[in-house]
Design a protein around this motif. Structure first.
Motif, PDB file in Angstrom:
ATOM      1  N   VAL A 223       0.834  -1.201   0.000  1.00 53.73           N
ATOM      2  CA  VAL A 223       0.000   0.000   0.000  1.00 53.73           C
ATOM      3  C   VAL A 223       0.871   1.253   0.000  1.00 53.73           C
ATOM      4  CG1 VAL A 223      -1.649   1.356   1.355  1.00 53.73           C
ATOM      5  CG2 VAL A 223      -1.971  -1.116   1.095  1.00 53.73           C
ATOM      6  N   ILE A 224       1.885   1.282   0.842  1.00 60.08           N
ATOM      7  CA  ILE A 224       2.778   2.443   0.908  1.00 60.08           C
ATOM      8  C   ILE A 224       3.463   2.679  -0.440  1.00 60.08           C
ATOM      9  CG2 ILE A 224       4.913   3.319   1.942  1.00 60.08           C
ATOM     10  CD1 ILE A 224       4.041   1.927   4.549  1.00 60.08           C
ATOM     11  N   LYS A 225       3.908   1.588  -1.064  1.00 57.26           N
ATOM     12  CA  LYS A 225       4.572   1.701  -2.370  1.00 57.26           C
ATOM     13  C   LYS A 225       3.668   2.384  -3.392  1.00 57.26           C
ATOM     14  CE  LYS A 225       5.847  -1.230  -6.303  1.00 57.26           C
ATOM     15  NZ  LYS A 225       5.955  -2.630  -6.790  1.00 57.26           N
ATOM     16  N   TYR A 226       2.410   1.932  -3.466  1.00 57.84           N
ATOM     17  CA  TYR A 226       1.507   2.485  -4.467  1.00 57.84           C
ATOM     18  C   TYR A 226       1.011   3.877  -4.078  1.00 57.84           C
ATOM     19  CZ  TYR A 226       1.557  -1.738  -7.248  1.00 57.84           C
ATOM     20  OH  TYR A 226       1.959  -2.763  -8.066  1.00 57.84           O
ATOM     21  N   CYS A 227       0.919   4.155  -2.789  1.00 55.74           N
ATOM     22  CA  CYS A 227       0.574   5.511  -2.362  1.00 55.74           C
ATOM     23  C   CYS A 227       1.661   6.497  -2.803  1.00 55.74           C
ATOM     24  CB  CYS A 227       0.395   5.566  -0.844  1.00 55.74           C
ATOM     25  SG  CYS A 227      -1.161   4.867  -0.248  1.00 55.74           S
ATOM     26  N   ARG A 228       2.911   6.082  -2.678  1.00 49.04           N
ATOM     27  CA  ARG A 228       4.019   6.946  -3.116  1.00 49.04           C
ATOM     28  C   ARG A 228       3.968   7.174  -4.628  1.00 49.04           C
ATOM     29  NH1 ARG A 228       8.704   4.052   0.623  1.00 49.04           N
ATOM     30  NH2 ARG A 228       8.207   5.174   2.569  1.00 49.04           N
ATOM     31  N   LEU A 229       3.604   6.128  -5.379  1.00 50.46           N
ATOM     32  CA  LEU A 229       3.459   6.290  -6.825  1.00 50.46           C
ATOM     33  C   LEU A 229       2.353   7.291  -7.155  1.00 50.46           C
ATOM     34  CD1 LEU A 229       3.791   2.589  -8.076  1.00 50.46           C
ATOM     35  CD2 LEU A 229       5.437   4.450  -8.415  1.00 50.46           C
ATOM     36  N   LEU A 230       1.263   7.230  -6.382  1.00 46.42           N
ATOM     37  CA  LEU A 230       0.155   8.154  -6.610  1.00 46.42           C
ATOM     38  C   LEU A 230       0.516   9.584  -6.217  1.00 46.42           C
ATOM     39  CD1 LEU A 230      -2.783   5.837  -5.513  1.00 46.42           C
ATOM     40  CD2 LEU A 230      -2.446   6.797  -7.796  1.00 46.42           C
ATOM     41  N   VAL A 231       1.413   9.718  -5.242  1.00 49.32           N
ATOM     42  CA  VAL A 231       1.934  11.045  -4.916  1.00 49.32           C
ATOM     43  C   VAL A 231       2.704  11.596  -6.115  1.00 49.32           C
ATOM     44  CG1 VAL A 231       3.580  12.328  -3.475  1.00 49.32           C
ATOM     45  CG2 VAL A 231       2.003  10.697  -2.415  1.00 49.32           C
ATOM     46  N   ASP A 232       3.555  10.760  -6.697  1.00 50.90           N
ATOM     47  CA  ASP A 232       4.344  11.178  -7.860  1.00 50.90           C
ATOM     48  C   ASP A 232       3.449  11.549  -9.044  1.00 50.90           C
ATOM     49  OD1 ASP A 232       6.657  10.720  -6.433  1.00 50.90           O
ATOM     50  OD2 ASP A 232       6.978   8.706  -7.259  1.00 50.90           O
ATOM     51  N   LYS A 233       2.285  10.889  -9.140  1.00 49.15           N
ATOM     52  CA  LYS A 233       1.372  11.146 -10.251  1.00 49.15           C
ATOM     53  C   LYS A 233       0.393  12.282  -9.961  1.00 49.15           C
ATOM     54  CE  LYS A 233       1.558   6.413 -12.077  1.00 49.15           C
ATOM     55  NZ  LYS A 233       0.781   5.199 -12.413  1.00 49.15           N
ATOM     56  N   GLY A 234       0.513  12.875  -8.779  1.00 53.09           N
ATOM     57  CA  GLY A 234      -0.318  14.024  -8.441  1.00 53.09           C
ATOM     58  C   GLY A 234      -1.709  13.702  -7.948  1.00 53.09           C
ATOM     59  N   LYS A 235      -1.972  12.425  -7.608  1.00 55.59           N
ATOM     60  CA  LYS A 235      -3.291  12.039  -7.116  1.00 55.59           C
ATOM     61  C   LYS A 235      -3.373  12.019  -5.589  1.00 55.59           C
ATOM     62  CE  LYS A 235      -5.548  11.255 -10.955  1.00 55.59           C
ATOM     63  NZ  LYS A 235      -6.777  12.022 -11.316  1.00 55.59           N
ATOM     64  N   PHE A 236      -2.258  11.758  -4.921  1.00 58.11           N
ATOM     65  CA  PHE A 236      -2.206  11.739  -3.464  1.00 58.11           C
ATOM     66  C   PHE A 236      -1.266  12.822  -2.965  1.00 58.11           C
ATOM     67  CE2 PHE A 236      -3.441   7.099  -2.142  1.00 58.11           C
ATOM     68  CZ  PHE A 236      -4.721   7.312  -2.636  1.00 58.11           C
ATOM     69  N   ARG A 237      -1.515  13.241  -1.735  1.00 59.26           N
ATOM     70  CA  ARG A 237      -0.604  14.131  -1.025  1.00 59.26           C
ATOM     71  C   ARG A 237      -0.210  13.462   0.283  1.00 59.26           C
ATOM     72  NH1 ARG A 237      -1.085  18.229   2.955  1.00 59.26           N
ATOM     73  NH2 ARG A 237      -3.346  17.833   3.119  1.00 59.26           N
ATOM     74  N   ALA A 238       1.092  13.358   0.546  1.00 62.32           N
ATOM     75  CA  ALA A 238       1.570  12.743   1.788  1.00 62.32           C
ATOM     76  C   ALA A 238       1.437  13.748   2.922  1.00 62.32           C
ATOM     77  CB  ALA A 238       3.020  12.305   1.632  1.00 62.32           C
ATOM     78  N   VAL A 239       0.855  13.317   4.020  1.00 62.44           N
ATOM     79  CA  VAL A 239       0.652  14.182   5.188  1.00 62.44           C
ATOM     80  C   VAL A 239       1.521  13.672   6.328  1.00 62.44           C
ATOM     81  CG1 VAL A 239      -1.005  15.091   6.849  1.00 62.44           C
ATOM     82  CG2 VAL A 239      -1.701  14.707   4.464  1.00 62.44           C
ATOM     83  N   ALA A 240       2.446  14.511   6.791  1.00 63.68           N
ATOM     84  CA  ALA A 240       3.394  14.134   7.849  1.00 63.68           C
ATOM     85  C   ALA A 240       3.146  14.969   9.098  1.00 63.68           C
ATOM     86  CB  ALA A 240       4.822  14.318   7.364  1.00 63.68           C
ATOM     87  N   ARG A 241       3.565  14.432  10.232  1.00 67.10           N
ATOM     88  CA  ARG A 241       3.448  15.155  11.497  1.00 67.10           C
ATOM     89  C   ARG A 241       4.725  14.986  12.310  1.00 67.10           C
ATOM     90  NH1 ARG A 241      -2.680  13.839  13.728  1.00 67.10           N
ATOM     91  NH2 ARG A 241      -3.802  15.079  12.174  1.00 67.10           N
TER      92      ARG A 241
END
Length: 227
Positions: free
Chosen positions: A188-206
């Motif tokens: 899941v993390i791998k594909y979430c990172r791919l979606l970040v690169d494609k502009g569909k997801f934004r990573a939220v850090a704290r």
């Protein structure tokens, strides 16, 4: 060609390809209400019959065959339309209960099920047309007469993650998504990172560590990329 000839060709094609109970179901079932839906709603909405199957055979929760009024197959998505006549569905409580159970079971099998009132179809078709246009717009955009308008650039897992995020207020937490989609958390993390690169997801850090705690879907909820 216009609606009458396209409709005739569509039905004739299905009649030619069916045998036995499937053929009988089409001859019996494609009556007034179903034809009205096709003419008043489907044709103005889609303008074609690609992927739409009348009187489509499915299995209910008991493994018994059942014919839904219409099944629209677009990519991996299955959408069912049932035309509900009060006289045939509402007076028999056992049949009414069974119909609702079938709908619930089919949705558990990853089918979307939409019930259309025959009375509303006759008296206020513009309401049904407007509502279905909003609901189906991403699928209609992704499928135009059977030809893809855009090149597929998202894998099944990526599309599943985007749809899961929409279901959860646009938020994906990897551990929770892994359980829901039956995947490994690192996948899941791998594909979430791919979606970040494609502009569909934004990573939220704290925190000072900057550790990503969840991902946010930033695309349109009606994007054809979801199909």
């Amino acid at each position: 060609m216009g609606f009458p000839s396209e409709h005739e060709n569509w039905i004739r094609d299905h009649l030619k390809r069916r045998r036995g109970e499937r053929l009988d179901a089409l001859k019996r079932g494609h009556g007034y209400g179903n034809r009205l839906f096709i003419e008043q709603i489907w044709w103005p909405l889609a303008g074609h019959f690609h992927g739409l199957h009348p009187e489509y055979e499915v299995k209910d929760w008991r493994g018994r065959s059942y014919f839904v009024d219409f099944m629209w197959v677009v990519g991996a998505v299955r959408i069912i339309f049932e035309i509900m006549d009060f006289g045939s569905h509402g007076t028999d409580r056992t049949k009414y209960r069974r119909d609702l159970n079938r709908g619930l079971f089919l949705q558990a099998q990853d089918c979307s099920v939409y019930y259309i009132s025959l009375d509303e179809l006759k008296e206020n078709p513009s309401f049904i047309l407007s509502a279905l246009r909003s609901i189906l717009s991403p699928y209609l955009s992704a499928d135009s007469g059977g030809k893809r308008m855009v090149t597929r650039c998202y894998s099944k897992i990526e599309r599943d993650l985007m749809r899961a995020a929409i279901r959860h207020n646009r938020v994906i937490r990897p551990a929770e998504a892994a359980r829901e989609l039956e995947l490994h958390t690192m996948t899941v993390i791998k594909y979430c990172r791919l979606l970040v690169d494609k502009g569909k997801f934004r990573a939220v850090a704290r925190g000072v560590s900057g550790r990503v705690i969840y991902y946010e879907y930033v695309g349109s909820i009606q994007s054809p990329d979801l199909v």
